[in-house]
Scaffold this motif. Structure first.
Motif, PDB file in Angstrom:
ATOM      1  N   LYS A 147       0.808  -1.229   0.000  1.00 22.48           N
ATOM      2  CA  LYS A 147       0.000   0.000   0.000  1.00 22.48           C
ATOM      3  C   LYS A 147       0.837   1.272   0.000  1.00 22.48           C
ATOM      4  N   GLN A 148       1.892   1.288   0.786  1.00 23.99           N
ATOM      5  CA  GLN A 148       2.718   2.487   0.843  1.00 23.99           C
ATOM      6  C   GLN A 148       3.443   2.732  -0.471  1.00 23.99           C
ATOM      7  N   LEU A 149       3.864   1.655  -1.117  1.00 21.75           N
ATOM      8  CA  LEU A 149       4.531   1.789  -2.407  1.00 21.75           C
ATOM      9  C   LEU A 149       3.560   2.291  -3.463  1.00 21.75           C
ATOM     10  N   ASP A 150       2.361   1.694  -3.502  1.00 17.45           N
ATOM     11  CA  ASP A 150       1.356   2.120  -4.476  1.00 17.45           C
ATOM     12  C   ASP A 150       1.017   3.599  -4.294  1.00 17.45           C
ATOM     13  N   LYS A 151       0.842   4.003  -3.041  1.00 17.27           N
ATOM     14  CA  LYS A 151       0.473   5.394  -2.774  1.00 17.27           C
ATOM     15  C   LYS A 151       1.613   6.342  -3.128  1.00 17.27           C
ATOM     16  N   ALA A 152       2.835   5.947  -2.850  1.00 18.00           N
ATOM     17  CA  ALA A 152       3.984   6.794  -3.179  1.00 18.00           C
ATOM     18  C   ALA A 152       4.127   6.944  -4.689  1.00 18.00           C
ATOM     19  N   LEU A 153       3.991   5.832  -5.421  1.00 16.00           N
ATOM     20  CA  LEU A 153       4.091   5.882  -6.879  1.00 16.00           C
ATOM     21  C   LEU A 153       2.985   6.728  -7.493  1.00 16.00           C
ATOM     22  N   SER A 154       1.819   6.765  -6.826  1.00 20.12           N
ATOM     23  CA  SER A 154       0.666   7.493  -7.379  1.00 20.12           C
ATOM     24  C   SER A 154       0.875   9.002  -7.397  1.00 20.12           C
ATOM     25  N   TYR A 155       1.920   9.487  -6.751  1.00 19.26           N
ATOM     26  CA  TYR A 155       2.232  10.912  -6.855  1.00 19.26           C
ATOM     27  C   TYR A 155       2.800  11.261  -8.227  1.00 19.26           C
ATOM     28  N   VAL A 156       3.279  10.252  -8.943  1.00 19.87           N
ATOM     29  CA  VAL A 156       3.889  10.480 -10.260  1.00 19.87           C
ATOM     30  C   VAL A 156       3.162   9.739 -11.366  1.00 19.87           C
ATOM     31  N   ILE A 157       2.920   8.441 -11.149  1.00 20.94           N
ATOM     32  CA  ILE A 157       2.302   7.630 -12.201  1.00 20.94           C
ATOM     33  C   ILE A 157       0.963   7.061 -11.727  1.00 20.94           C
ATOM     34  N   VAL A 158       0.174   6.597 -12.678  1.00 23.94           N
ATOM     35  CA  VAL A 158      -1.083   5.916 -12.360  1.00 23.94           C
ATOM     36  C   VAL A 158      -0.739   4.507 -11.897  1.00 23.94           C
ATOM     37  N   THR A 159      -1.285   4.109 -10.757  1.00 25.11           N
ATOM     38  CA  THR A 159      -0.997   2.810 -10.160  1.00 25.11           C
ATOM     39  C   THR A 159      -2.236   1.917 -10.195  1.00 25.11           C
ATOM     40  N   PRO A 160      -2.072   0.610  -9.957  1.00 32.71           N
ATOM     41  CA  PRO A 160      -3.237  -0.280  -9.949  1.00 32.71           C
ATOM     42  C   PRO A 160      -4.326   0.160  -8.969  1.00 32.71           C
ATOM     43  N   ASN A 161      -3.958   0.484  -7.734  1.00 32.08           N
ATOM     44  CA  ASN A 161      -4.964   0.921  -6.770  1.00 32.08           C
ATOM     45  C   ASN A 161      -5.661   2.187  -7.233  1.00 32.08           C
ATOM     46  N   MET A 162      -4.888   3.137  -7.695  1.00 28.66           N
ATOM     47  CA  MET A 162      -5.447   4.427  -8.129  1.00 28.66           C
ATOM     48  C   MET A 162      -6.481   4.235  -9.228  1.00 28.66           C
ATOM     49  N   HIS A 163      -6.171   3.401 -10.204  1.00 28.15           N
ATOM     50  CA  HIS A 163      -7.109   3.248 -11.320  1.00 28.15           C
ATOM     51  C   HIS A 163      -8.347   2.452 -10.931  1.00 28.15           C
ATOM     52  N   LYS A 164      -8.229   1.589  -9.926  1.00 28.67           N
ATOM     53  CA  LYS A 164      -9.385   0.780  -9.549  1.00 28.67           C
ATOM     54  C   LYS A 164     -10.543   1.642  -9.025  1.00 28.67           C
ATOM     55  N   PHE A 165     -10.242   2.790  -8.419  1.00 28.17           N
ATOM     56  CA  PHE A 165     -11.329   3.673  -7.971  1.00 28.17           C
ATOM     57  C   PHE A 165     -12.153   4.155  -9.161  1.00 28.17           C
ATOM     58  N   HIS A 166     -11.505   4.318 -10.300  1.00 29.74           N
ATOM     59  CA  HIS A 166     -12.199   4.746 -11.510  1.00 29.74           C
ATOM     60  C   HIS A 166     -13.212   3.695 -11.966  1.00 29.74           C
ATOM     61  N   HIS A 167     -12.986   2.446 -11.600  1.00 26.13           N
ATOM     62  CA  HIS A 167     -13.887   1.360 -12.014  1.00 26.13           C
ATOM     63  C   HIS A 167     -14.940   1.047 -10.954  1.00 26.13           C
ATOM     64  N   HIS A 168     -15.042   1.876  -9.913  1.00 24.54           N
ATOM     65  CA  HIS A 168     -16.116   1.716  -8.933  1.00 24.54           C
ATOM     66  C   HIS A 168     -17.457   1.933  -9.643  1.00 24.54           C
ATOM     67  N   TYR A 169     -18.496   1.246  -9.173  1.00 23.94           N
ATOM     68  CA  TYR A 169     -19.756   1.230  -9.909  1.00 23.94           C
ATOM     69  C   TYR A 169     -20.599   2.502  -9.757  1.00 23.94           C
ATOM     70  N   GLN A 170     -20.216   3.394  -8.863  1.00 24.18           N
ATOM     71  CA  GLN A 170     -21.023   4.588  -8.618  1.00 24.18           C
ATOM     72  C   GLN A 170     -20.170   5.849  -8.636  1.00 24.18           C
ATOM     73  N   MET A 171     -20.874   6.972  -8.875  1.00 22.60           N
ATOM     74  CA  MET A 171     -20.256   8.280  -8.733  1.00 22.60           C
ATOM     75  C   MET A 171     -20.001   8.524  -7.243  1.00 22.60           C
ATOM     76  N   PRO A 172     -19.055   9.392  -6.867  1.00 20.93           N
ATOM     77  CA  PRO A 172     -18.214  10.190  -7.758  1.00 20.93           C
ATOM     78  C   PRO A 172     -16.931   9.497  -8.206  1.00 20.93           C
ATOM     79  N   TRP A 173     -16.659   8.301  -7.650  1.00 19.37           N
ATOM     80  CA  TRP A 173     -15.397   7.657  -8.001  1.00 19.37           C
ATOM     81  C   TRP A 173     -15.312   7.301  -9.486  1.00 19.37           C
ATOM     82  N   THR A 174     -16.466   6.953 -10.085  1.00 19.29           N
ATOM     83  CA  THR A 174     -16.452   6.624 -11.521  1.00 19.29           C
ATOM     84  C   THR A 174     -15.854   7.763 -12.337  1.00 19.29           C
ATOM     85  N   ASP A 175     -16.141   8.988 -11.942  1.00 19.83           N
ATOM     86  CA  ASP A 175     -15.633  10.170 -12.654  1.00 19.83           C
ATOM     87  C   ASP A 175     -14.391  10.719 -11.949  1.00 19.83           C
TER      88      ASP A 175
END
Length: 272
Positions: free
Chosen positions: A188-216
């Motif tokens: 988790k700490q690595l994913d979160k640190a990388l997300s300051y620069v690049i798109v990470t697996p965890n970060m993109h998964k929120f985009h695939h949540h079934y409801q707003m506002p995470w979908t957008d």
């Protein structure tokens, strides 16, 4: 640097296709050992639908490849584009080109696919997947993909970039697309640190949540700076993510014909 870039310019088609399936295979294997989400589903049946959609995409790529050659020939003869107005080392021109491609051909068009109703209808095919894994990165309605490729060519023309820059970007884009969709769990700490620069697996998964506002949210593909800059960045508890869309019947998310027809289904009330 020139010899490095020339490799991508002369890269044969079989090697480009091989790169796609190599990256798919790597993350498919990793999903077996480092899962983020543990769900029971037939992975091969799920992959079949997504990979057939990938086949459509690759056919479209052939057509756009022909158009791309024409555009690059015109750019070479006309000296059109922002890169023709500056004097900079090749590595800097490459970096600028990747930044513009990531902004226009990924973040901006993705934002439009969510905000413009007729585009969103096409894009729902990607979001209707209730079991997000590496093959979800291949899951695009053919018309959705045509829109994306059109914006990529717009970015190419704006910059007036050489074809080697564009092809190198495409190779990078494949890597990030499958990396961010893969059902893998980084520390988790690595994913979160990388997300300051690049798109990470965890970060993109929120985009695939079934409801707003995470979908957008989290529209980026390679760099997370656009989401942070434009206020669309989200990072929360991944255990709260539920994949799919609240506006479609997920019983047919693996039915290829139904997915191709999904954007034109008038019974679905698209909330955009």
């Amino acid at each position: 640097m020139h010899s490095f870039l020339s490799f991508f310019e002369t890269m044969p088609v079989w090697m480009k296709a091989g790169w796609v399936f190599f990256i798919l295979s790597i993350f498919w294997i990793l999903e077996g050992y480092y899962k983020l989400v543990f769900t029971k589903y037939n992975k091969w049946r799920h992959a079949k639908t997504n990979l057939i959609l990938l086949a459509f995409v690759m056919l479209i790529n052939v057509v756009f490849g022909i158009a791309t050659v024409g555009i690059f020939l015109w750019l070479h003869d006309s000296n059109f584009g922002l890169l023709q107005l500056i004097e900079a080392p090749v590595w800097m021109e490459l970096l600028l080109s990747i930044l513009v491609l990531d902004l226009i051909a990924q973040y901006f068009v993705h934002y439009l696919l969510h905000k413009i109703k007729w585009m969103w209808r096409l894009h729902t095919v990607h979001h209707s997947d209730k079991n997000v894994d590496v093959t979800t990165g291949t899951r695009h309605h053919p018309f959705d993909f045509i829109i994306r490729e059109t914006f990529a060519l717009i970015a190419v023309v704006i910059m007036g970039m050489p074809i080697a820059f564009y092809l190198f970007y495409r190779i990078l884009s494949v890597l990030f697309t499958y990396f961010t969709h893969a059902n893998i769990s980084l520390p988790k700490q690595l994913d979160k640190a990388l997300s300051y620069v690049i798109v990470t697996p965890n970060m993109h998964k929120f985009h695939h949540h079934y409801q707003m506002p995470w979908t957008d949210s989290n529209y980026g593909n390679m760099l997370s700076i656009w989401d942070r800059l434009f206020g669309t960045f989200v990072y929360a508890d991944t255990s709260k993510i539920k994949y799919g869309l609240d506006i479609v019947d997920h019983n047919n998310d693996e039915d290829l014909l139904q997915q191709l027809k999904l954007p034109f289904d008038k019974t679905i009330q698209y909330k955009k």
